[in-house]
Design an enzyme around this catalytic site. Structure first.
Site, PDB file in Angstrom:
ATOM      1  N   GLU A   1       0.847  -1.193   0.000  1.00  7.57           N
ATOM      2  CA  GLU A   1       0.000   0.000   0.000  1.00  7.57           C
ATOM      3  C   GLU A   1       0.881   1.241   0.000  1.00  7.57           C
ATOM      4  OE1 GLU A   1      -2.800  -0.424   3.222  1.00  7.57           O
ATOM      5  OE2 GLU A   1      -3.727  -2.193   2.290  1.00  7.57           O
TER       6      GLU A   1
ATOM      7  N   HIS B   1      -7.861   1.203   1.650  1.00  6.70           N
ATOM      8  CA  HIS B   1      -7.797   0.749   3.053  1.00  6.70           C
ATOM      9  C   HIS B   1      -8.603   1.678   3.974  1.00  6.70           C
ATOM     10  CE1 HIS B   1      -5.165  -1.750   5.979  1.00  6.70           C
ATOM     11  NE2 HIS B   1      -6.350  -1.524   6.492  1.00  6.70           N
TER      12      HIS B   1
HETATM   13  P1  NAI Z   1     -10.463 -11.217  14.739  1.00 14.60           P
HETATM   14  O1  NAI Z   1      -9.130 -11.581  15.235  1.00 14.60           O
HETATM   15  O2  NAI Z   1     -11.550 -10.872  15.691  1.00 14.60           O
HETATM   16  O3  NAI Z   1     -11.018 -12.376  13.759  1.00 14.60           O
HETATM   17  C1  NAI Z   1     -10.238 -13.057  12.854  1.00 14.60           C
HETATM   18  C2  NAI Z   1     -10.804 -14.465  12.734  1.00 14.60           C
HETATM   19  O4  NAI Z   1     -10.165 -15.105  11.632  1.00 14.60           O
HETATM   20  C3  NAI Z   1     -10.533 -15.328  13.965  1.00 14.60           C
HETATM   21  O5  NAI Z   1     -11.744 -15.895  14.398  1.00 14.60           O
HETATM   22  C4  NAI Z   1      -9.550 -16.392  13.452  1.00 14.60           C
HETATM   23  O6  NAI Z   1      -9.712 -17.643  14.103  1.00 14.60           O
HETATM   24  C5  NAI Z   1      -9.952 -16.464  11.997  1.00 14.60           C
HETATM   25  N1  NAI Z   1      -8.909 -16.981  11.106  1.00 14.60           N
HETATM   26  C6  NAI Z   1      -7.600 -16.664  11.071  1.00 14.60           C
HETATM   27  N2  NAI Z   1      -6.977 -17.306  10.068  1.00 14.60           N
HETATM   28  C7  NAI Z   1      -7.930 -18.025   9.432  1.00 14.60           C
HETATM   29  C8  NAI Z   1      -7.931 -18.884   8.324  1.00 14.60           C
HETATM   30  N3  NAI Z   1      -6.799 -19.112   7.630  1.00 14.60           N
HETATM   31  N4  NAI Z   1      -9.087 -19.487   7.964  1.00 14.60           N
HETATM   32  C9  NAI Z   1     -10.237 -19.251   8.651  1.00 14.60           C
HETATM   33  N5  NAI Z   1     -10.310 -18.455   9.720  1.00 14.60           N
HETATM   34  C10 NAI Z   1      -9.180 -17.833  10.105  1.00 14.60           C
HETATM   35  O7  NAI Z   1     -10.209  -9.993  13.735  1.00 14.60           O
HETATM   36  P2  NAI Z   1     -11.228  -8.862  13.292  1.00 14.60           P
HETATM   37  O8  NAI Z   1     -11.193  -7.735  14.257  1.00 14.60           O
HETATM   38  O9  NAI Z   1     -12.521  -9.485  12.955  1.00 14.60           O
HETATM   39  O10 NAI Z   1     -10.499  -8.352  11.958  1.00 14.60           O
HETATM   40  C11 NAI Z   1     -10.463  -9.191  10.807  1.00 14.60           C
HETATM   41  C12 NAI Z   1      -9.503  -8.615   9.785  1.00 14.60           C
HETATM   42  O11 NAI Z   1      -9.924  -7.317   9.367  1.00 14.60           O
HETATM   43  C13 NAI Z   1      -8.077  -8.446  10.299  1.00 14.60           C
HETATM   44  O12 NAI Z   1      -7.176  -8.917   9.327  1.00 14.60           O
HETATM   45  C14 NAI Z   1      -7.919  -6.943  10.449  1.00 14.60           C
HETATM   46  O13 NAI Z   1      -6.584  -6.523  10.267  1.00 14.60           O
HETATM   47  C15 NAI Z   1      -8.803  -6.444   9.320  1.00 14.60           C
HETATM   48  N6  NAI Z   1      -9.287  -5.067   9.480  1.00 14.60           N
HETATM   49  C16 NAI Z   1      -9.342  -4.293   8.351  1.00 14.60           C
HETATM   50  C17 NAI Z   1      -9.780  -2.982   8.429  1.00 14.60           C
HETATM   51  C18 NAI Z   1      -9.859  -2.165   7.192  1.00 14.60           C
HETATM   52  O14 NAI Z   1      -9.773  -0.939   7.287  1.00 14.60           O
HETATM   53  N7  NAI Z   1     -10.046  -2.755   6.049  1.00 14.60           N
HETATM   54  C19 NAI Z   1     -10.145  -2.360   9.709  1.00 14.60           C
HETATM   55  C20 NAI Z   1     -10.152  -3.301  10.821  1.00 14.60           C
HETATM   56  C21 NAI Z   1      -9.695  -4.592  10.689  1.00 14.60           C
END
Ligand code: NAI
Length: 400
Positions: A258, A281
């Site tokens: 990015e 993003h």
């Molecule tokens: P979280 O940690 O609450 O949830 C992530 C889930 O993914 C967990 O339940 C984990 O077990 C599961 N997981 C991990 N690897 C996996 C795989 N290979 N297959 C299946 N499940 C898997 O995270 P949250 O808060 O829900 O955030 C999710 C994503 O969103 C993160 O990568 C975060 O960086 C991103 N994000 C992006 C934003 C944006 O501006 N686009 C803003 C906030 C978060």
């Protein structure tokens, strides 16, 4: 006590800390390491966002610093190991923009299903095409959520309220919310749905998680979204899947590389493709999320200072002990080696001090214990506890 907040943190944070009695200095800009090292002397609480680095040099210039608030999600900009060594607690806002990401994902699912990117481009080019071909309602369609964490579960609830049927796949055991159906493999999910939305976390093992084989396993003419991390998806494979027509639309908010600064060129294989929504993003970037982050992190800092609570700290053992009335709390951070609790309690017993409440937590190299004692104690006790070779930091709190 002084709090220094840089990088235009939401004013609610300043207001909260001022209410707690801090003299708050709020700056609109990020500070360089040199500037921060100069500004931080005498500061108890530091608030930053992603543009200010907190290095060993900065920490060394702030012996009185108790805690750092990262008013954002990521904490890579902070040398966490150095902060822990010095007993500086770090807090962030892991959930404050969850709703914002979910709303963007839903908006994009509907926009792609109605082929809005193309219709919009045509109108701007002066072409009127009032055709229903390829446009769909999302009601009744199957959404597959990969990664059923904070964002995935909230998306599940809102998508169901729109009448979508939700399937999810997560590597961890997760409670299915509402009528969502759990899939035991990714392949099972990809076979069941027409829209796939990735919400996995950024662990290293997820690098290249979704590529050629996964796109091929999706149903023909499916929609694809990634608002998680850029490196999770093979963009060259996605481009091929879109060009071949196998994937009917994609919405991508995160990219492997990015641009660093506003105005920098955005380079991506995905530019110029039909029915593909590209956003810089911004999934979590809303004014509501900024306000929530301001309130959330300021509250964590205030709580930590007032009661020693470390719940959701990024680097401290997470504990919180109910605050008793009219006593003193010893907040003791130490190296995590055997026998520290016994040594603390021996010192207290030798001075005839009764322990009214106590809670210990450990995390990696750190041990953290909150001990409530009566209103009376002598400075000698504190001096002895401070002199223990394992002690990193000791402070006392007077509870109301
Ligand atoms: P979280 O940690 O609450 O949830 C992530 C889930 O993914 C967990 O339940 C984990 O077990 C599961 N997981 C991990 N690897 C996996 C795989 N290979 N297959 C299946 N499940 C898997 O995270 P949250 O808060 O829900 O955030 C999710 C994503 O969103 C993160 O990568 C975060 O960086 C991103 N994000 C992006 C934003 C944006 O501006 N686009 C803003 C906030 C978060």
């Amino acid at each position: 006590m002084r709090a220094l907040l840089v990088e235009n943190i939401h004013p609610d944070a300043s207001a909260r800390l001022a209410k707690e009695g801090y003299e708050v200095q709020a700056l609109p800009q990020a500070l360089s390491t040199g500037e921060l090292a100069e500004a931080i002397g005498g500061v108890t609480l530091l608030g930053i966002r992603s543009g200010t680095k907190v290095t060993e040099r900065v920490l060394a210039a702030a012996p009185g610093l108790q805690a750092i608030g990262a008013f954002c999600i990521g904490t890579n900009q902070i040398d966490l190991a150095a902060a822990s060594r010095r007993g500086v607690a770090v807090f962030n806002a892991p959930f404050s923009n969850t709703r914002s990401v979910v709303e963007l994902a839903l908006a994009e699912i509907i926009a792609m299903a109605r082929r809005l990117p193309e219709k919009n481009a045509q109108m701007h080019a002066g072409r009127w095409d009032k055709s229903a071909a390829g446009a769909h309602e999302v009601r009744g369609r199957a959404l597959g959520i990969v990664g059923y964490g904070n964002i995935g579960t909230q998306l599940s609830v809102l998508a169901e309220s729109l009448g979508m049927s939700v399937y999810f796949y997560d590597i961890a055991d997760k409670l299915a919310i509402g009528n969502a159906r759990r899939c035991s493999t990714l392949a099972e999910l990809l076979d069941a749905v027409e829209t796939v939305s990735l919400h996995v976390d950024g662990r290293d093992g997820n690098r290249g998680f979704f590529g050629e084989a996964e796109f091929a396993a999706m149903r023909p003419r499916s929609l694809f979204l990634n608002l998680s991390r850029g490196f999770v998806v093979d963009h060259a494979a996605l481009r091929r899947a879109i060009e071949s027509g196998h994937i009917a639309g994609a919405a991508i908010d995160v990219f492997p590389d990015e641009p660093k600064n506003p105005g920098d060129e955005f380079v991506s294989e995905l530019r110029g493709l039909p029915n593909v929504i590209l956003t810089p993003h911004i999934g979590g970037s809303t004014e509501e999320a900024q306000q929530d982050i301001g309130q959330f992190v300021a509250a964590k800092l205030a709580d930590y200072m007032a009661s020693g609570a470390t719940s959701l700290s990024v680097n401290m053992p997470g504990i919180a002990l109910p605050v008793p009335v009219g006593s003193h709390r010893l907040v003791h951070l130490h190296r995590n080696v055997p026998g520290v609790l016994a040594s603390i309690n021996r010192v207290l017993a030798e001075h005839g001090i009764n322990v009214e409440g106590q809670l210990l937590g450990t995390r990696d190299e750190l041990g953290y214990v909150l001990t409530d004692i009566g209103p009376a104690y002598s400075e000698d006790v504190l001096a002895e506890l401070r002199a223990m070779p394992v002690t990193i930091r000791l402070r006392t709190l007077r509870t109301p």
